[in-house]
Design an enzyme around this catalytic site. Sequence first.
Site, short mmCIF file in Angstrom:
data_model
loop_
_atom_site.label_atom_id
_atom_site.label_comp_id
_atom_site.label_asym_id
_atom_site.label_seq_id
_atom_site.Cartn_x
_atom_site.Cartn_y
_atom_site.Cartn_z
CG HIS A 197 47.52 12.14 78.08
ND1 HIS A 197 48.83 12.20 78.02
CD2 HIS A 197 47.28 13.33 78.85
CE1 HIS A 197 49.30 12.75 78.92
NE2 HIS A 197 48.43 13.89 79.35
CG HIS A 242 51.84 19.61 77.98
ND1 HIS A 242 53.11 19.77 78.75
CD2 HIS A 242 51.15 19.20 78.94
CE1 HIS A 242 53.10 19.15 79.84
NE2 HIS A 242 52.07 18.81 80.22
CD GLU A 277 46.07 20.19 82.45
OE1 GLU A 277 47.14 20.49 83.05
OE2 GLU A 277 46.03 18.85 81.72
CG ASP A 306 47.57 20.06 77.94
OD1 ASP A 306 47.14 19.90 79.02
OD2 ASP A 306 48.20 19.13 77.20
CD GLU A 365 44.56 16.26 78.70
OE1 GLU A 365 45.25 17.24 79.42
OE2 GLU A 365 45.21 15.72 77.85
#
Length: 246
Positions: free
Chosen positions: A12, A54, A114, A41, A39
């Site tokens: 993450h 993020h 993302e 952002d 993952e």
Amino acid sequence: MPCWPRPEVIAHRCGGALAPENTLAGLAIAARLGCRAVEFDVMLARDGVPVLIHDETLDRCASVAGRVVDLDGAQLMATDVGARFHAAFVGETIPGLDAALQRCRQLGLAANLEIKPAAGHEVATGRAVGRQLASLGPAGRPALLLSSFSAEALEAAAAEVDDIPRGWLAPAFSAGALDTATRLGCVSLHLAVEGLEAAHVAAARAVGLRVLVYTVNDPADARRLAGWGVSGVFTDRPDLLLDAIR
């Protein structure tokens, strides 16, 4: 549409809790642990440069304040986000999307990107991310999965690059989440671990969607979800989960 490799454990925000979030240092740590995927952002700077972050502000991760959309890419990419995490990471800065993709390729990491637009910048963010990925071509980027809580952002990205699989992020399972994922042509549905049931996973799989679950830090939870047929879990503790469900 190319197949997402479906690794079971996805670090993450690049390296989970083991590195400053959304940084190249996190990617290196994830690879060193044996992760096959991460993952991260992506948000737009004021000048339209996609960067890894993020929050809509720098307040939580950096030692300076400011809104991401009020700063140019060069300013953001010079911002130290390592010192706030630990002295060992002093000098670690916000990476641009290009640098993160290049590092993922070098390390052999697949990436769930993302799209994390600031409020009011959904279409612009999706379009900018899609154009940048399209310019690289399949040979110039790692294995990717695009995801977002914003349908507008996913649609805008897909309009620019249609050969990357997509996932729909939802806070909880619902018939509406299934419908949205299907309408957007997604291959996966990403759901929170809280409140998730085996029947929800089965319902998503029944309509052809893989299920990825966030944020799972307990090995027992990871094993239970794997038994339900979940394709992968996002975790802040890849060091704990990798051995648990291999």
